[in-house]
Design a protein around this motif. Structure first.
Motif, short mmCIF file in Angstrom:
data_model
loop_
_atom_site.label_atom_id
_atom_site.label_comp_id
_atom_site.label_asym_id
_atom_site.label_seq_id
_atom_site.Cartn_x
_atom_site.Cartn_y
_atom_site.Cartn_z
N GLY A 130 49.42 74.01 77.73
CA GLY A 130 49.48 72.57 77.97
C GLY A 130 48.47 72.07 78.99
N LEU A 131 47.27 72.63 78.98
CA LEU A 131 46.22 72.25 79.92
C LEU A 131 45.10 71.50 79.19
CD1 LEU A 131 46.09 75.70 81.74
CD2 LEU A 131 47.02 73.58 82.71
N THR A 132 44.41 70.61 79.91
CA THR A 132 43.23 69.94 79.35
C THR A 132 42.05 70.89 79.41
OG1 THR A 132 44.05 67.84 80.20
CG2 THR A 132 41.71 67.94 79.64
N CYS A 133 41.23 70.92 78.35
CA CYS A 133 40.17 71.92 78.25
C CYS A 133 38.82 71.28 77.94
CB CYS A 133 40.54 72.91 77.15
SG CYS A 133 39.37 74.25 76.96
N VAL A 134 37.83 71.56 78.80
CA VAL A 134 36.46 71.09 78.58
C VAL A 134 35.53 72.30 78.53
CG1 VAL A 134 34.56 69.71 79.51
CG2 VAL A 134 36.93 68.93 79.81
N ILE A 135 34.81 72.45 77.42
CA ILE A 135 33.94 73.62 77.25
C ILE A 135 32.47 73.17 77.26
CG2 ILE A 135 33.28 75.51 75.71
CD1 ILE A 135 36.13 75.83 76.69
N TYR A 136 31.69 73.74 78.17
CA TYR A 136 30.25 73.49 78.20
C TYR A 136 29.54 74.54 77.34
CZ TYR A 136 30.99 70.06 81.81
OH TYR A 136 31.41 68.94 82.49
N MET A 137 28.66 74.04 76.48
CA MET A 137 27.98 74.94 75.54
C MET A 137 26.55 74.44 75.34
SD MET A 137 29.51 75.90 71.80
CE MET A 137 28.90 77.30 70.86
N GLY A 138 25.58 75.34 75.44
CA GLY A 138 24.18 74.95 75.22
C GLY A 138 24.03 74.29 73.85
N SER A 139 23.20 73.26 73.77
CA SER A 139 23.10 72.53 72.50
C SER A 139 22.50 73.41 71.40
CB SER A 139 22.29 71.24 72.67
OG SER A 139 21.03 71.53 73.20
N GLU A 140 21.67 74.40 71.79
CA GLU A 140 21.17 75.36 70.80
C GLU A 140 22.32 76.16 70.21
OE1 GLU A 140 18.22 75.96 69.32
OE2 GLU A 140 17.74 74.06 70.30
N ASP A 141 23.24 76.59 71.09
CA ASP A 141 24.40 77.37 70.63
C ASP A 141 25.34 76.51 69.80
OD1 ASP A 141 23.51 79.72 71.82
OD2 ASP A 141 24.47 79.25 73.74
#
Ligand SMILES: *Cc1c(COP(=O)(O)O)cnc(C)c1O
Length: 394
Positions: A130-141
Protein backbone atom coordinates in the motif's frame (compact mmCIF):
# COMPACT_ATOMS: atom_id res chain seq x y z
CA UNK A 1 35.07 -10.48 5.78
CA UNK A 2 31.44 -10.93 6.68
CA UNK A 3 28.52 -9.08 5.20
CA UNK A 4 27.26 -8.54 8.66
CA UNK A 5 26.93 -6.07 11.20
CA UNK A 6 30.19 -4.56 12.43
CA UNK A 7 31.65 -3.17 9.22
CA UNK A 8 30.26 0.33 9.66
CA UNK A 9 30.02 0.56 5.91
CA UNK A 10 33.66 -0.23 5.16
CA UNK A 11 34.90 -3.40 3.52
CA UNK A 12 38.67 -2.98 3.74
CA UNK A 13 39.25 0.27 1.89
CA UNK A 14 35.99 -0.05 -0.08
CA UNK A 15 32.47 1.20 0.61
CA UNK A 16 31.76 4.31 2.65
CA UNK A 17 29.21 7.05 2.03
CA UNK A 18 30.54 9.70 -0.37
CA UNK A 19 27.42 11.80 -0.75
CA UNK A 20 26.57 15.51 -0.77
CA UNK A 21 25.67 17.05 2.59
CA UNK A 22 21.98 17.11 1.57
CA UNK A 23 21.82 13.33 1.64
CA UNK A 24 23.51 12.88 5.01
CA UNK A 25 20.28 13.59 6.91
CA UNK A 26 18.20 10.80 5.30
CA UNK A 27 21.19 8.44 5.26
CA UNK A 28 21.87 8.94 8.97
CA UNK A 29 18.20 8.35 9.71
CA UNK A 30 18.36 5.16 7.66
CA UNK A 31 21.53 3.92 9.39
CA UNK A 32 19.90 4.42 12.79
CA UNK A 33 16.71 2.61 11.79
CA UNK A 34 18.56 -0.20 10.04
CA UNK A 35 20.85 -0.83 13.02
CA UNK A 36 17.77 -1.38 15.20
CA UNK A 37 15.53 -3.20 12.79
CA UNK A 38 18.10 -5.75 11.60
CA UNK A 39 17.89 -7.33 15.08
CA UNK A 40 14.13 -6.81 15.53
CA UNK A 41 12.53 -10.23 15.57
CA UNK A 42 9.05 -8.84 14.91
CA UNK A 43 10.26 -7.13 11.71
CA UNK A 44 12.25 -10.18 10.60
CA UNK A 45 9.33 -12.55 11.25
CA UNK A 46 6.97 -10.26 9.33
CA UNK A 47 9.38 -10.22 6.37
CA UNK A 48 9.84 -14.01 6.51
CA UNK A 49 6.10 -14.42 6.40
CA UNK A 50 5.74 -12.18 3.34
CA UNK A 51 8.64 -13.93 1.56
CA UNK A 52 6.96 -17.26 2.15
CA UNK A 53 3.30 -16.47 1.52
CA UNK A 54 3.54 -13.72 -1.09
CA UNK A 55 6.88 -14.13 -2.86
CA UNK A 56 6.99 -17.93 -2.92
CA UNK A 57 10.04 -18.79 -0.79
CA UNK A 58 11.81 -21.10 -0.34
CA UNK A 59 12.88 -21.50 -3.96
CA UNK A 60 14.06 -25.01 -4.93
CA UNK A 61 17.60 -26.24 -5.50
CA UNK A 62 17.33 -28.29 -8.69
CA UNK A 63 19.90 -30.81 -9.92
CA UNK A 64 20.26 -30.58 -13.72
CA UNK A 65 21.42 -33.99 -14.91
CA UNK A 66 20.90 -33.56 -18.62
CA UNK A 67 22.66 -30.19 -18.70
CA UNK A 68 25.56 -31.71 -16.78
CA UNK A 69 25.72 -34.64 -19.21
CA UNK A 70 25.67 -32.26 -22.19
CA UNK A 71 28.76 -30.41 -20.94
CA UNK A 72 30.44 -33.53 -19.58
CA UNK A 73 30.45 -31.79 -16.25
CA UNK A 74 30.25 -32.35 -12.50
CA UNK A 75 27.04 -32.56 -10.46
CA UNK A 76 25.24 -29.24 -11.00
CA UNK A 77 22.52 -27.70 -8.84
CA UNK A 78 20.61 -24.52 -9.69
CA UNK A 79 19.24 -22.23 -6.98
CA UNK A 80 15.95 -21.29 -8.59
CA UNK A 81 15.46 -17.55 -8.01
CA UNK A 82 13.81 -17.60 -11.44
CA UNK A 83 10.81 -19.09 -9.64
CA UNK A 84 10.45 -16.19 -7.22
CA UNK A 85 7.44 -13.90 -7.80
CA UNK A 86 8.21 -11.29 -10.52
CA UNK A 87 10.88 -13.58 -11.93
CA UNK A 88 14.15 -12.73 -10.18
CA UNK A 89 15.88 -12.41 -6.81
CA UNK A 90 15.24 -8.63 -6.80
CA UNK A 91 11.97 -9.06 -4.89
CA UNK A 92 13.78 -10.29 -1.73
CA UNK A 93 15.39 -6.88 -1.41
CA UNK A 94 12.45 -4.79 -2.60
CA UNK A 95 10.12 -6.37 -0.02
CA UNK A 96 12.70 -5.97 2.74
CA UNK A 97 13.30 -2.30 2.03
CA UNK A 98 9.64 -1.42 1.42
CA UNK A 99 8.66 -3.07 4.69
CA UNK A 100 11.42 -1.06 6.37
CA UNK A 101 10.04 2.13 4.78
CA UNK A 102 6.58 1.29 6.09
CA UNK A 103 7.98 0.87 9.61
CA UNK A 104 9.71 4.26 9.24
CA UNK A 105 6.38 5.85 8.35
CA UNK A 106 7.45 6.70 4.79
CA UNK A 107 4.52 6.37 2.41
CA UNK A 108 6.26 7.18 -0.86
CA UNK A 109 8.98 5.03 -2.46
CA UNK A 110 11.40 6.14 -5.18
CA UNK A 111 13.65 3.69 -7.02
CA UNK A 112 15.88 3.49 -10.08
CA UNK A 113 15.70 0.77 -12.66
CA UNK A 114 17.76 -0.28 -15.67
CA UNK A 115 16.09 -3.13 -17.50
CA UNK A 116 13.08 -2.80 -15.26
CA UNK A 117 13.52 -5.85 -13.01
CA UNK A 118 14.12 -3.85 -9.84
CA UNK A 119 11.38 -1.43 -10.91
CA UNK A 120 8.89 -4.27 -11.34
CA UNK A 121 9.88 -5.84 -8.00
CA UNK A 122 9.58 -2.49 -6.21
CA UNK A 123 6.25 -1.69 -7.88
CA UNK A 124 4.89 -5.09 -6.79
CA UNK A 125 6.17 -4.64 -3.22
CA UNK A 126 4.58 -1.16 -3.06
CA UNK A 127 1.25 -2.41 -4.40
CA UNK A 128 1.28 -5.24 -1.85
CA UNK A 129 2.17 -2.95 1.07
CA UNK A 130 0.00 0.00 0.00
CA UNK A 131 2.82 2.44 -0.78
CA UNK A 132 3.10 5.08 -3.52
CA UNK A 133 5.77 4.13 -6.06
CA UNK A 134 7.83 6.33 -8.41
CA UNK A 135 10.38 4.63 -10.68
CA UNK A 136 13.13 6.58 -12.45
CA UNK A 137 14.25 4.97 -15.68
CA UNK A 138 16.57 6.23 -18.44
CA UNK A 139 14.55 7.17 -21.51
CA UNK A 140 16.72 4.83 -23.62
CA UNK A 141 15.77 1.97 -21.29
CA UNK A 142 12.09 3.01 -21.38
CA UNK A 143 12.25 2.46 -25.15
CA UNK A 144 14.19 -0.83 -24.95
CA UNK A 145 12.15 -2.37 -22.14
CA UNK A 146 8.56 -1.61 -23.09
CA UNK A 147 7.03 -4.75 -21.51
CA UNK A 148 8.54 -3.98 -18.09
CA UNK A 149 7.37 -0.35 -18.32
CA UNK A 150 3.85 -1.64 -18.89
CA UNK A 151 4.22 -4.09 -16.00
CA UNK A 152 5.28 -1.31 -13.62
CA UNK A 153 2.36 0.88 -14.71
CA UNK A 154 -0.11 -2.00 -14.27
CA UNK A 155 1.29 -2.45 -10.77
CA UNK A 156 0.37 1.16 -10.05
CA UNK A 157 3.82 2.77 -10.30
CA UNK A 158 4.59 6.08 -11.95
CA UNK A 159 7.47 5.59 -14.40
CA UNK A 160 9.51 8.77 -14.93
CA UNK A 161 11.79 8.73 -18.02
CA UNK A 162 15.21 10.35 -17.42
CA UNK A 163 16.67 12.11 -20.45
CA UNK A 164 19.99 13.36 -18.94
CA UNK A 165 23.41 11.95 -19.78
CA UNK A 166 23.32 8.62 -21.55
CA UNK A 167 19.66 8.25 -20.43
CA UNK A 168 20.35 4.85 -18.85
CA UNK A 169 20.73 3.33 -15.38
CA UNK A 170 23.37 5.61 -13.84
CA UNK A 171 21.33 8.67 -14.84
CA UNK A 172 18.23 7.10 -13.30
CA UNK A 173 20.14 6.61 -10.01
CA UNK A 174 21.15 10.29 -10.07
CA UNK A 175 17.53 11.37 -10.51
CA UNK A 176 16.26 9.06 -7.77
CA UNK A 177 18.90 10.45 -5.38
CA UNK A 178 17.99 14.02 -6.36
CA UNK A 179 14.31 13.30 -5.65
CA UNK A 180 15.19 11.74 -2.29
CA UNK A 181 17.33 14.70 -1.22
CA UNK A 182 14.22 16.91 -1.56
CA UNK A 183 11.56 14.52 -0.33
CA UNK A 184 12.98 12.39 2.50
CA UNK A 185 10.42 13.59 5.03
CA UNK A 186 7.85 11.25 3.52
CA UNK A 187 9.94 9.33 0.95
CA UNK A 188 12.22 6.29 1.06
CA UNK A 189 14.84 5.45 -1.60
CA UNK A 190 14.76 1.73 -2.44
CA UNK A 191 18.13 0.91 -4.08
CA UNK A 192 18.26 -2.23 -6.22
CA UNK A 193 21.69 -3.80 -5.67
CA UNK A 194 24.44 -4.17 -3.05
CA UNK A 195 25.81 -0.79 -4.04
CA UNK A 196 25.64 2.88 -3.17
CA UNK A 197 26.42 4.60 0.13
CA UNK A 198 26.33 2.86 3.53
CA UNK A 199 24.03 1.29 4.72
CA UNK A 200 22.74 0.09 1.34
CA UNK A 201 25.39 -2.56 0.52
CA UNK A 202 25.02 -4.16 3.95
CA UNK A 203 21.23 -3.87 3.92
CA UNK A 204 20.74 -5.28 0.42
CA UNK A 205 23.22 -8.11 1.08
CA UNK A 206 21.35 -8.96 4.27
CA UNK A 207 17.97 -9.03 2.52
CA UNK A 208 19.46 -11.27 -0.20
CA UNK A 209 21.21 -13.56 2.31
CA UNK A 210 17.98 -15.57 2.50
CA UNK A 211 19.15 -17.21 -0.78
CA UNK A 212 22.35 -18.50 0.82
CA UNK A 213 20.67 -19.61 4.04
CA UNK A 214 18.11 -21.70 2.19
CA UNK A 215 20.77 -23.03 -0.14
CA UNK A 216 22.97 -24.16 2.75
CA UNK A 217 20.16 -26.28 4.21
CA UNK A 218 19.24 -27.63 0.76
CA UNK A 219 22.83 -28.69 0.03
CA UNK A 220 22.91 -30.63 3.29
CA UNK A 221 19.69 -32.32 2.34
CA UNK A 222 20.62 -33.12 -1.28
CA UNK A 223 24.30 -34.07 -0.94
CA UNK A 224 25.06 -33.86 2.77
CA UNK A 225 27.76 -31.20 2.67
CA UNK A 226 28.70 -27.80 1.32
CA UNK A 227 29.25 -27.42 -2.42
CA UNK A 228 32.78 -27.59 -3.84
CA UNK A 229 32.13 -24.62 -6.10
CA UNK A 230 29.56 -21.84 -6.34
CA UNK A 231 29.07 -19.56 -9.33
CA UNK A 232 26.93 -16.42 -9.61
CA UNK A 233 26.73 -13.52 -12.04
CA UNK A 234 27.78 -10.09 -10.73
CA UNK A 235 26.08 -6.89 -11.80
CA UNK A 236 25.99 -4.73 -8.70
CA UNK A 237 26.56 -7.97 -6.86
CA UNK A 238 23.39 -8.63 -4.84
CA UNK A 239 22.45 -12.12 -5.99
CA UNK A 240 26.09 -13.23 -5.70
CA UNK A 241 26.66 -11.86 -2.20
CA UNK A 242 23.25 -13.23 -1.20
CA UNK A 243 24.09 -16.81 -2.09
CA UNK A 244 27.82 -16.65 -1.18
CA UNK A 245 27.23 -15.15 2.27
CA UNK A 246 26.24 -18.40 4.00
CA UNK A 247 29.41 -20.16 2.79
CA UNK A 248 32.12 -17.48 3.03
CA UNK A 249 33.47 -18.86 6.30
CA UNK A 250 34.06 -22.28 4.77
CA UNK A 251 37.37 -21.94 2.91
CA UNK A 252 36.75 -25.25 1.13
CA UNK A 253 33.95 -23.69 -0.90
CA UNK A 254 35.45 -22.17 -4.04
CA UNK A 255 33.48 -19.18 -5.37
CA UNK A 256 33.42 -17.46 -8.73
CA UNK A 257 31.65 -14.22 -9.69
CA UNK A 258 30.99 -13.71 -13.40
CA UNK A 259 30.77 -10.22 -14.90
CA UNK A 260 29.39 -9.11 -18.23
CA UNK A 261 32.22 -9.52 -20.75
CA UNK A 262 30.24 -7.78 -23.49
CA UNK A 263 31.69 -8.09 -26.98
CA UNK A 264 35.31 -6.97 -26.55
CA UNK A 265 38.10 -6.08 -24.13
CA UNK A 266 38.35 -2.33 -24.88
CA UNK A 267 36.88 0.16 -22.43
CA UNK A 268 33.26 0.64 -23.48
CA UNK A 269 32.86 -2.86 -24.90
CA UNK A 270 32.18 -4.69 -21.62
CA UNK A 271 31.10 -4.32 -17.99
CA UNK A 272 34.02 -6.24 -16.43
CA UNK A 273 35.16 -4.03 -13.56
CA UNK A 274 37.70 -6.59 -12.35
CA UNK A 275 39.47 -6.48 -15.71
CA UNK A 276 40.67 -2.91 -15.16
CA UNK A 277 40.73 -2.77 -11.32
CA UNK A 278 40.45 1.03 -11.33
CA UNK A 279 39.04 2.24 -8.01
CA UNK A 280 36.86 5.34 -7.79
CA UNK A 281 33.60 6.71 -6.43
CA UNK A 282 30.23 6.24 -8.07
CA UNK A 283 26.85 6.87 -6.46
CA UNK A 284 28.31 7.35 -2.99
CA UNK A 285 30.51 4.27 -2.90
CA UNK A 286 34.30 3.75 -3.24
CA UNK A 287 34.86 0.62 -5.30
CA UNK A 288 36.10 -0.59 -8.68
CA UNK A 289 34.60 1.65 -11.36
CA UNK A 290 35.07 1.53 -15.12
CA UNK A 291 36.47 4.95 -16.02
CA UNK A 292 38.70 6.68 -18.54
CA UNK A 293 42.16 8.10 -17.72
CA UNK A 294 40.54 11.39 -16.62
CA UNK A 295 38.31 9.58 -14.12
CA UNK A 296 35.17 10.04 -16.23
CA UNK A 297 32.74 7.14 -15.85
CA UNK A 298 33.09 4.92 -18.92
CA UNK A 299 30.32 3.62 -21.13
CA UNK A 300 29.65 -0.08 -20.59
CA UNK A 301 28.23 -2.80 -22.78
CA UNK A 302 26.54 -6.09 -22.01
CA UNK A 303 23.76 -8.02 -23.67
CA UNK A 304 22.15 -8.28 -20.25
CA UNK A 305 20.98 -4.98 -18.78
CA UNK A 306 21.33 -6.31 -15.22
CA UNK A 307 25.11 -6.63 -15.63
CA UNK A 308 25.53 -3.38 -17.56
CA UNK A 309 26.73 -1.01 -14.82
CA UNK A 310 30.16 0.65 -14.39
CA UNK A 311 30.65 -0.07 -10.65
CA UNK A 312 30.65 -3.24 -8.58
CA UNK A 313 29.44 -3.62 -4.99
CA UNK A 314 32.13 -2.85 -2.38
CA UNK A 315 31.86 -6.25 -0.70
CA UNK A 316 32.98 -7.90 -3.92
CA UNK A 317 35.91 -5.49 -4.28
CA UNK A 318 37.03 -6.59 -0.82
CA UNK A 319 36.37 -10.32 -1.43
CA UNK A 320 38.65 -9.96 -4.46
CA UNK A 321 41.31 -8.18 -2.37
CA UNK A 322 41.16 -11.04 0.15
CA UNK A 323 41.47 -13.63 -2.61
CA UNK A 324 38.29 -15.22 -1.29
CA UNK A 325 36.27 -15.04 -4.51
CA UNK A 326 37.55 -15.27 -8.10
CA UNK A 327 36.11 -12.82 -10.63
CA UNK A 328 35.94 -13.60 -14.33
CA UNK A 329 33.79 -12.46 -17.24
CA UNK A 330 31.69 -14.18 -19.90
CA UNK A 331 31.01 -12.77 -23.36
CA UNK A 332 27.55 -11.93 -24.73
CA UNK A 333 27.58 -14.76 -27.26
CA UNK A 334 28.68 -17.36 -24.73
CA UNK A 335 25.81 -16.32 -22.45
CA UNK A 336 23.31 -16.72 -25.30
CA UNK A 337 24.68 -20.20 -26.07
CA UNK A 338 24.50 -21.21 -22.41
CA UNK A 339 20.91 -19.96 -22.20
CA UNK A 340 19.95 -22.06 -25.21
CA UNK A 341 21.63 -25.16 -23.85
CA UNK A 342 19.88 -24.94 -20.47
CA UNK A 343 16.55 -24.33 -22.21
CA UNK A 344 16.94 -27.37 -24.48
CA UNK A 345 18.32 -29.80 -21.91
CA UNK A 346 16.26 -28.82 -18.88
CA UNK A 347 13.20 -26.82 -19.96
CA UNK A 348 14.38 -23.73 -18.09
CA UNK A 349 14.95 -20.40 -19.86
CA UNK A 350 17.34 -18.48 -17.57
CA UNK A 351 17.79 -14.72 -17.54
CA UNK A 352 20.70 -13.60 -19.72
CA UNK A 353 22.40 -12.39 -16.52
CA UNK A 354 22.25 -15.86 -14.96
CA UNK A 355 23.35 -17.38 -18.27
CA UNK A 356 26.74 -15.67 -17.78
CA UNK A 357 27.31 -17.88 -14.72
CA UNK A 358 26.33 -20.96 -16.75
CA UNK A 359 28.63 -19.89 -19.59
CA UNK A 360 31.62 -19.85 -17.26
CA UNK A 361 30.68 -23.24 -15.85
CA UNK A 362 30.55 -24.66 -19.38
CA UNK A 363 34.02 -23.21 -19.99
CA UNK A 364 35.64 -24.76 -16.91
CA UNK A 365 33.65 -28.02 -16.84
CA UNK A 366 36.60 -30.06 -18.28
CA UNK A 367 38.73 -29.02 -15.29
CA UNK A 368 36.20 -30.20 -12.68
CA UNK A 369 36.03 -33.73 -11.26
CA UNK A 370 32.76 -35.56 -11.97
CA UNK A 371 31.91 -36.09 -8.32
CA UNK A 372 32.21 -32.40 -7.45
CA UNK A 373 29.02 -30.55 -6.51
CA UNK A 374 28.56 -27.14 -8.12
CA UNK A 375 25.83 -24.66 -7.23
CA UNK A 376 24.89 -21.94 -9.73
CA UNK A 377 22.62 -19.11 -8.65
CA UNK A 378 19.93 -18.90 -11.32
CA UNK A 379 19.13 -15.30 -10.45
CA UNK A 380 16.14 -14.91 -12.78
CA UNK A 381 14.06 -16.19 -15.64
CA UNK A 382 14.57 -15.26 -19.27
CA UNK A 383 11.10 -14.15 -20.33
CA UNK A 384 12.19 -10.50 -20.16
CA UNK A 385 15.02 -11.25 -22.62
CA UNK A 386 12.91 -12.62 -25.46
CA UNK A 387 13.25 -9.46 -27.63
CA UNK A 388 17.09 -9.56 -27.45
CA UNK A 389 17.03 -13.28 -28.10
CA UNK A 390 14.86 -13.02 -31.17
CA UNK A 391 17.41 -10.54 -32.57
CA UNK A 392 20.30 -12.89 -31.82
CA UNK A 393 18.76 -16.21 -32.74
CA UNK A 394 16.51 -15.06 -35.57
C1 LIG B 1 19.40 -7.28 -11.76
C2 LIG B 1 19.74 -8.67 -12.05
C3 LIG B 1 21.06 -9.18 -11.89
C4 LIG B 1 22.22 -8.34 -11.50
O1 LIG B 1 22.13 -7.72 -10.26
P1 LIG B 1 22.95 -8.21 -9.00
O2 LIG B 1 22.72 -7.14 -8.01
O3 LIG B 1 24.38 -8.33 -9.41
O4 LIG B 1 22.39 -9.51 -8.58
C5 LIG B 1 21.27 -10.52 -12.14
N1 LIG B 1 20.29 -11.33 -12.55
C6 LIG B 1 19.02 -10.89 -12.73
C7 LIG B 1 17.99 -11.84 -13.19
C8 LIG B 1 18.71 -9.55 -12.49
O5 LIG B 1 17.45 -9.11 -12.67
Amino acid sequence: MTISQKTNGRYGEFGGAYVPELLMTPLNELVTTWNTIKHDSEFLDHLDNILKNYAGRPTPLTEVLRFSQAINGPRIFLKREDLLHTGAHKLNNALGQCLLALKMGKKRIVAETGAGQHGVATAAACAYLGLTCVIYMGSEDVKRQAPNVLRMRLLGAEVVPVTHGSATLKDAVNEALRDWAESFDDTYYCLGSALGPHPYPEMVATFQSVIGKECEAQCRQLFSRHPDLMIACVGGGSNAIGIFSAFLNNKNVRMIGVEGGGHGTQLGEHAARFQTLTPGVLHGCYTYVLQDTHGQIAETSSISAGLDYPAVGPQHAQLFAENRVEYVSARDNDAVNALQLLAKTEGIIPALESAHALAHLIKIAPTLAKEQCVVVNLSGRGDKDLPQLSDKIG
